[in-house]
Design an enzyme around this catalytic site. Sequence first.
Site, mmCIF file in Angstrom:
data_model
loop_
_atom_site.group_PDB
_atom_site.id
_atom_site.type_symbol
_atom_site.label_atom_id
_atom_site.label_comp_id
_atom_site.label_asym_id
_atom_site.label_seq_id
_atom_site.Cartn_x
_atom_site.Cartn_y
_atom_site.Cartn_z
ATOM 1 N N THR A 154 -16.423 16.738 -20.987
ATOM 2 C CA THR A 154 -17.144 15.691 -21.702
ATOM 3 C C THR A 154 -18.174 15.054 -20.776
ATOM 4 O OG1 THR A 154 -15.190 15.237 -23.051
ATOM 5 C CG2 THR A 154 -16.881 13.530 -22.973
ATOM 6 N N ARG A 177 -14.468 2.911 -57.426
ATOM 7 C CA ARG A 177 -14.500 4.103 -58.281
ATOM 8 C C ARG A 177 -13.638 3.887 -59.526
ATOM 9 N NH1 ARG A 177 -16.871 8.770 -60.162
ATOM 10 N NH2 ARG A 177 -15.369 10.503 -60.313
ATOM 11 N N GLN A 225 -0.945 4.581 -59.336
ATOM 12 C CA GLN A 225 0.107 4.637 -58.327
ATOM 13 C C GLN A 225 -0.088 5.810 -57.363
ATOM 14 O OE1 GLN A 225 4.465 5.737 -59.044
ATOM 15 N NE2 GLN A 225 4.549 3.480 -59.002
ATOM 16 N N GLU A 228 -6.964 16.200 -23.340
ATOM 17 C CA GLU A 228 -6.107 15.362 -22.470
ATOM 18 C C GLU A 228 -4.627 15.670 -22.674
ATOM 19 O OE1 GLU A 228 -7.245 11.371 -21.740
ATOM 20 O OE2 GLU A 228 -9.368 11.785 -22.076
#
Length: 382
Positions: free
Chosen positions: A160, A270, A281, A365
């Site tokens: 990185t 929505r 639910q 990592e």
Amino acid sequence: MPAERLLPTTEAEDLIALTREIARDELAPLAAEYEEAERFPREQFRLLGKSGLLGLPYAERWGGGEVTYEVYLQVLEEIASAWMSVGVGLSVHTMSCFALAHHGTEAQRERWLPAMLGGDLLGAYALSETHAGSDAAALSTRARREGDSYVVNGAKAWITHAGQADFYTTMVRTSDEPGGAGISCLLVDGATPGLAAAPPERKMGLTGSTTAQLLFDNAHVDADRLIGAEGEGLRIALASLSSGRLGIAACSVGLAQAALDEAVAYAKGRTQFGKAIIEFQGVEFLLADMAAAVESARATYLEAARRRDRGLPFQRQASIAKLVATDAAMKVTTDAVQVLGGAGYTRDFPVERYMREAKVPQIFEGTNQIQRMVIARELRKG
């Protein structure tokens, strides 16, 4: 909605407020554009540096913020919630400073650490190689002592900030002793002749964060840049990773929180069958499970951080936090796409990017399979 936090001091509350302001105004508006263009956010890291956020968990005498890990990780989470590439980059930079801060001599710290923590420089951590990922002791990048310098040859993989960083905390082999006994740690200047980065990897996610091989071709590194003694490199690397894994856990929780927030907002707006889909639910239970995953993962990394801050052993808890948080982020981001339905599968909404970004924290990592090995080993010791 922002994460609800119980912070230990008013100073910590002010720090989180500052971080949220930067994340909201300076990071979040640019994230989608930069990620799509695969553009590295160097100026945003400079902004974090000017704001005092690039050296938070280190001592004030070296230019750090002397902030506890409990607080630092919550800052990291807030940044990752706005822009995962920047959050991960901050975590990597913090880890790249660990070796010098904890294992360097007083003279080395005085010489280099203030600049590393001061905000203008960006660091990288170079341990992995193509054949030495989980098996870090198998690394073969060689540093041969010649007079007052080491001559380094080899290639590091999946680094990185490769090609972007100003310094690289690099693990190299300085002797033929088997396993980790021959590994040492060098603090390599990014401008070192003979050091170069390969073209960036073409990745699934975190496309704004440069990842590439780091190539050493007779690179001369001054011998006074050896951190610790020869042969101590693997021990330093593993100690760095224990703290770094907490950073990845915090970033993953931030990403999951962003996905949850997007899913809840969409479900409220929505409408299907005459009512908001959050009232069904099937959807509200999905959102509830997402919220439970986010908050339990946050509690897990905070517990590990508090142990670290108190000087207690925390390796097992760090591995648990990394495992729990990254698996949670993968599930929560996937479920967020499901809540948004077809819209979630398009790039008009950020959840598809969140889902792509959630995969690699389960890998870097230390893969989550390695985390299970660490946890089991610690249990056997107990």
